[in-house]
Design a protein around this motif. Structure first.
Motif, PDB file in Angstrom:
ATOM      1  N   PRO A  27       0.807  -1.227   0.000  1.00  0.00           N
ATOM      2  CA  PRO A  27       0.000   0.000   0.000  1.00  0.00           C
ATOM      3  C   PRO A  27       0.836   1.271   0.000  1.00  0.00           C
ATOM      4  CG  PRO A  27      -0.023  -1.038   2.169  1.00  0.00           C
ATOM      5  CD  PRO A  27       0.654  -1.998   1.243  1.00  0.00           C
ATOM      6  N   THR A  28       2.111   1.170   0.367  1.00  0.00           N
ATOM      7  CA  THR A  28       2.950   2.379   0.392  1.00  0.00           C
ATOM      8  C   THR A  28       3.372   2.817  -0.999  1.00  0.00           C
ATOM      9  OG1 THR A  28       4.982   1.079   0.671  1.00  0.00           O
ATOM     10  CG2 THR A  28       3.809   1.747   2.671  1.00  0.00           C
ATOM     11  N   THR A  29       3.400   1.857  -1.925  1.00  0.00           N
ATOM     12  CA  THR A  29       3.807   2.175  -3.295  1.00  0.00           C
ATOM     13  C   THR A  29       2.676   1.993  -4.308  1.00  0.00           C
ATOM     14  OG1 THR A  29       4.572  -0.084  -3.739  1.00  0.00           O
ATOM     15  CG2 THR A  29       6.160   1.445  -2.771  1.00  0.00           C
ATOM     16  N   GLY A  30       1.617   1.271  -3.881  1.00  0.00           N
ATOM     17  CA  GLY A  30       0.533   0.987  -4.815  1.00  0.00           C
ATOM     18  C   GLY A  30       0.893  -0.073  -5.840  1.00  0.00           C
ATOM     19  N   MET A  31       1.980  -0.821  -5.580  1.00  0.00           N
ATOM     20  CA  MET A  31       2.440  -1.824  -6.518  1.00  0.00           C
ATOM     21  C   MET A  31       2.390  -3.212  -5.875  1.00  0.00           C
ATOM     22  SD  MET A  31       3.190   0.033  -9.159  1.00  0.00           S
ATOM     23  CE  MET A  31       4.202  -1.046 -10.180  1.00  0.00           C
ATOM     24  N   VAL A  32       2.461  -4.229  -6.745  1.00  0.00           N
ATOM     25  CA  VAL A  32       2.544  -5.609  -6.275  1.00  0.00           C
ATOM     26  C   VAL A  32       4.003  -6.048  -6.297  1.00  0.00           C
ATOM     27  CG1 VAL A  32       1.934  -8.010  -6.763  1.00  0.00           C
ATOM     28  CG2 VAL A  32       0.233  -6.213  -7.057  1.00  0.00           C
ATOM     29  N   THR A  33       4.483  -6.567  -5.169  1.00  0.00           N
ATOM     30  CA  THR A  33       5.851  -7.068  -5.096  1.00  0.00           C
ATOM     31  C   THR A  33       5.843  -8.588  -5.086  1.00  0.00           C
ATOM     32  OG1 THR A  33       5.834  -7.034  -2.677  1.00  0.00           O
ATOM     33  CG2 THR A  33       6.585  -5.046  -3.787  1.00  0.00           C
ATOM     34  N   GLY A  34       6.894  -9.192  -5.655  1.00  0.00           N
ATOM     35  CA  GLY A  34       6.976 -10.641  -5.724  1.00  0.00           C
ATOM     36  C   GLY A  34       6.132 -11.187  -6.861  1.00  0.00           C
ATOM     37  N   THR A  35       6.517 -12.333  -7.361  1.00  0.00           N
ATOM     38  CA  THR A  35       5.803 -12.927  -8.499  1.00  0.00           C
ATOM     39  C   THR A  35       5.445 -14.389  -8.266  1.00  0.00           C
ATOM     40  OG1 THR A  35       7.877 -13.578  -9.563  1.00  0.00           O
ATOM     41  CG2 THR A  35       6.984 -11.419 -10.137  1.00  0.00           C
ATOM     42  N   GLY A  36       5.580 -14.873  -7.057  1.00  0.00           N
ATOM     43  CA  GLY A  36       5.416 -16.311  -6.873  1.00  0.00           C
ATOM     44  C   GLY A  36       4.510 -16.667  -5.716  1.00  0.00           C
ATOM     45  N   PRO A  37       4.462 -17.938  -5.356  1.00  0.00           N
ATOM     46  CA  PRO A  37       5.262 -18.996  -5.967  1.00  0.00           C
ATOM     47  C   PRO A  37       4.764 -19.342  -7.366  1.00  0.00           C
ATOM     48  CG  PRO A  37       3.722 -19.934  -4.408  1.00  0.00           C
ATOM     49  CD  PRO A  37       3.601 -18.452  -4.279  1.00  0.00           C
ATOM     50  N   HIS A  38       5.659 -19.808  -8.212  1.00  0.00           N
ATOM     51  CA  HIS A  38       5.296 -20.141  -9.576  1.00  0.00           C
ATOM     52  C   HIS A  38       4.576 -21.492  -9.626  1.00  0.00           C
ATOM     53  CE1 HIS A  38       8.729 -17.388 -11.106  1.00  0.00           C
ATOM     54  NE2 HIS A  38       7.580 -16.749 -11.086  1.00  0.00           N
ATOM     55  N   CYS A  39       3.495 -21.527 -10.408  1.00  0.00           N
ATOM     56  CA  CYS A  39       2.798 -22.781 -10.675  1.00  0.00           C
ATOM     57  C   CYS A  39       3.200 -23.285 -12.050  1.00  0.00           C
ATOM     58  CB  CYS A  39       1.279 -22.577 -10.619  1.00  0.00           C
ATOM     59  SG  CYS A  39       0.674 -22.025  -9.013  1.00  0.00           S
ATOM     60  N   PHE A  40       3.092 -24.562 -12.271  1.00  0.00           N
ATOM     61  CA  PHE A  40       3.513 -25.167 -13.523  1.00  0.00           C
ATOM     62  C   PHE A  40       2.344 -25.923 -14.147  1.00  0.00           C
ATOM     63  CE2 PHE A  40       7.235 -24.415 -11.024  1.00  0.00           C
ATOM     64  CZ  PHE A  40       8.179 -23.965 -11.933  1.00  0.00           C
ATOM     65  N   ALA A  41       1.956 -25.505 -15.339  1.00  0.00           N
ATOM     66  CA  ALA A  41       0.810 -26.099 -16.018  1.00  0.00           C
ATOM     67  C   ALA A  41       1.200 -27.396 -16.724  1.00  0.00           C
ATOM     68  CB  ALA A  41       0.247 -25.102 -17.037  1.00  0.00           C
ATOM     69  N   GLY A  42       0.180 -28.217 -17.009  1.00  0.00           N
ATOM     70  CA  GLY A  42       0.379 -29.421 -17.811  1.00  0.00           C
ATOM     71  C   GLY A  42       0.914 -30.620 -17.065  1.00  0.00           C
ATOM     72  N   GLY A  43       0.997 -30.560 -15.764  1.00  0.00           N
ATOM     73  CA  GLY A  43       1.562 -31.672 -15.007  1.00  0.00           C
ATOM     74  C   GLY A  43       0.575 -32.807 -14.795  1.00  0.00           C
ATOM     75  N   LYS A  44       1.078 -33.932 -14.325  1.00  0.00           N
ATOM     76  CA  LYS A  44       0.264 -35.110 -14.026  1.00  0.00           C
ATOM     77  C   LYS A  44       0.613 -35.628 -12.632  1.00  0.00           C
ATOM     78  CE  LYS A  44      -0.480 -36.630 -18.796  1.00  0.00           C
ATOM     79  NZ  LYS A  44      -0.030 -35.355 -19.386  1.00  0.00           N
ATOM     80  N   PRO A  45       0.278 -34.862 -11.596  1.00  0.00           N
ATOM     81  CA  PRO A  45       0.580 -35.317 -10.235  1.00  0.00           C
ATOM     82  C   PRO A  45      -0.264 -36.534  -9.872  1.00  0.00           C
ATOM     83  CG  PRO A  45      -0.812 -33.375 -10.154  1.00  0.00           C
ATOM     84  CD  PRO A  45      -0.420 -33.567 -11.587  1.00  0.00           C
ATOM     85  N   GLN A  46       0.348 -37.463  -9.142  1.00  0.00           N
ATOM     86  CA  GLN A  46      -0.384 -38.637  -8.693  1.00  0.00           C
ATOM     87  C   GLN A  46       0.159 -39.076  -7.340  1.00  0.00           C
ATOM     88  OE1 GLN A  46       0.256 -42.309 -10.925  1.00  0.00           O
ATOM     89  NE2 GLN A  46       1.978 -41.346 -11.973  1.00  0.00           N
ATOM     90  N   GLY A  47      -0.650 -39.830  -6.638  1.00  0.00           N
ATOM     91  CA  GLY A  47      -0.215 -40.267  -5.320  1.00  0.00           C
ATOM     92  C   GLY A  47      -1.005 -41.464  -4.837  1.00  0.00           C
ATOM     93  N   VAL A  48      -0.460 -42.135  -3.832  1.00  0.00           N
ATOM     94  CA  VAL A  48      -1.097 -43.281  -3.191  1.00  0.00           C
ATOM     95  C   VAL A  48      -1.234 -42.970  -1.708  1.00  0.00           C
ATOM     96  CG1 VAL A  48      -0.897 -45.726  -2.618  1.00  0.00           C
ATOM     97  CG2 VAL A  48      -0.170 -44.905  -4.857  1.00  0.00           C
ATOM     98  N   SER A  49      -2.368 -43.327  -1.144  1.00  0.00           N
ATOM     99  CA  SER A  49      -2.617 -43.075   0.265  1.00  0.00           C
ATOM    100  C   SER A  49      -3.161 -44.341   0.920  1.00  0.00           C
ATOM    101  CB  SER A  49      -3.629 -41.930   0.435  1.00  0.00           C
ATOM    102  OG  SER A  49      -3.922 -41.720   1.814  1.00  0.00           O
ATOM    103  N   ALA A  50      -2.724 -44.599   2.130  1.00  0.00           N
ATOM    104  CA  ALA A  50      -3.229 -45.749   2.895  1.00  0.00           C
ATOM    105  C   ALA A  50      -3.407 -45.311   4.337  1.00  0.00           C
ATOM    106  CB  ALA A  50      -2.254 -46.922   2.808  1.00  0.00           C
ATOM    107  N   GLY A  51      -4.438 -45.829   4.977  1.00  0.00           N
ATOM    108  CA  GLY A  51      -4.659 -45.437   6.356  1.00  0.00           C
ATOM    109  C   GLY A  51      -5.811 -46.183   6.992  1.00  0.00           C
ATOM    110  N   ILE A  52      -6.112 -45.811   8.216  1.00  0.00           N
ATOM    111  CA  ILE A  52      -7.213 -46.399   8.977  1.00  0.00           C
ATOM    112  C   ILE A  52      -8.159 -45.271   9.387  1.00  0.00           C
ATOM    113  CG2 ILE A  52      -7.856 -47.612  11.088  1.00  0.00           C
ATOM    114  CD1 ILE A  52      -5.260 -49.132  10.926  1.00  0.00           C
ATOM    115  N   ALA A  53      -9.441 -45.468   9.104  1.00  0.00           N
ATOM    116  CA  ALA A  53     -10.465 -44.504   9.505  1.00  0.00           C
ATOM    117  C   ALA A  53     -11.272 -45.114  10.644  1.00  0.00           C
ATOM    118  CB  ALA A  53     -11.379 -44.176   8.319  1.00  0.00           C
ATOM    119  N   TYR A  54     -11.461 -44.312  11.706  1.00  0.00           N
ATOM    120  CA  TYR A  54     -12.218 -44.787  12.867  1.00  0.00           C
ATOM    121  C   TYR A  54     -13.376 -43.839  13.118  1.00  0.00           C
ATOM    122  CZ  TYR A  54     -13.408 -46.435  17.540  1.00  0.00           C
ATOM    123  OH  TYR A  54     -14.085 -46.933  18.622  1.00  0.00           O
TER     124      TYR A  54
END
Length: 212
Positions: free
Chosen positions: A183-210
């Protein structure tokens, strides 16, 4: 607001929500105050369990962001269609398997990220997610589960498996300083964090639900 109804083996639900004056002025280089706008979403869903102990679930959603026509090119919050389809089959009194498919259609506009051009006239930020799960009931309160999920992003999409819990985001984790309005300058500082398009994230999860 939401509502649901159960009619024997059929379950139906619908929901609507609205957010007033959502501020996304940082999406625009000139910090256009018209980019403070209302957002809304509507969804309907249904689930049916057959005599074969097969359950089919389906969901449809539409999101909308109210912007002037000249700002629609960066309107990635508005999406005409998002769908979810799932199938669960009971195998034994204690075991079941499930498969799911989620699809997000192209949004109205696109912002672009670290590795995509963000051309509002030529982009594809649709995505699909595929999931599999097995559940085993140890007793009436305790269930063991194993599941897998993979998100297949098209060239300009950057969805993750999830925003928290078992699916912590993976495509926006770099050391670039967070973007913030000064607000002191009226500008946006910083540009990140950067996101990356087109990815194929995947994962496996195991656990116990009670359940208490």
């Amino acid at each position: 607001v939401s509502g649901a109804c159960t009619l024997g083996p059929l379950y139906v639900t619908t929901a609507y929500e609205r957010h007033k004056n959502v501020n996304r002025t940082s999406d625009l280089e000139n910090l256009d105050p018209r980019d403070v706008a209302d957002e809304s979403a509507f969804k309907v869903g249904a689930q049916y369990t057959f005599a074969t102990q097969t359950t089919v679930s389906a969901l449809w959603e539409r999101t909308y962001r109210s912007l002037p026509s000249d700002l629609q090119g960066q309107n990635e919050r508005a999406r005409p269609n998002a769908t979810w389809l799932a199938l669960t089959q009971v195998l034994t009194p204690k075991d079941s398997i499930s498969a799911g498919w989620a699809h997000a259609s192209k949004s109205t506009g696109v912002l672009g990220v670290h590795n995509s051009a963000g051309d509002p006239n030529n982009f594809d930020n649709s995505a699909n997610m595929y999931a599999l799960a097995w559940r085993h009931a140890i007793d009436k309160s305790t269930t063991f589960y194993v599941d897998w999920a993979m998100t297949d992003n098209h060239a300009d999409a950057h969805y993750d498996i999830g925003a928290g819990g078992h699916g912590v985001t993976t495509d926006c984790h770099d050391s670039t300083p967070l973007a913030a309005f000064d607000p002191t300058t009226g500008m946006v500082t910083g540009t990140g964090p950067h996101c990356f398009a087109g990815g194929k994230p995947q994962g496996v999860s195991a656990g116990i639900a009670y359940k208490f």
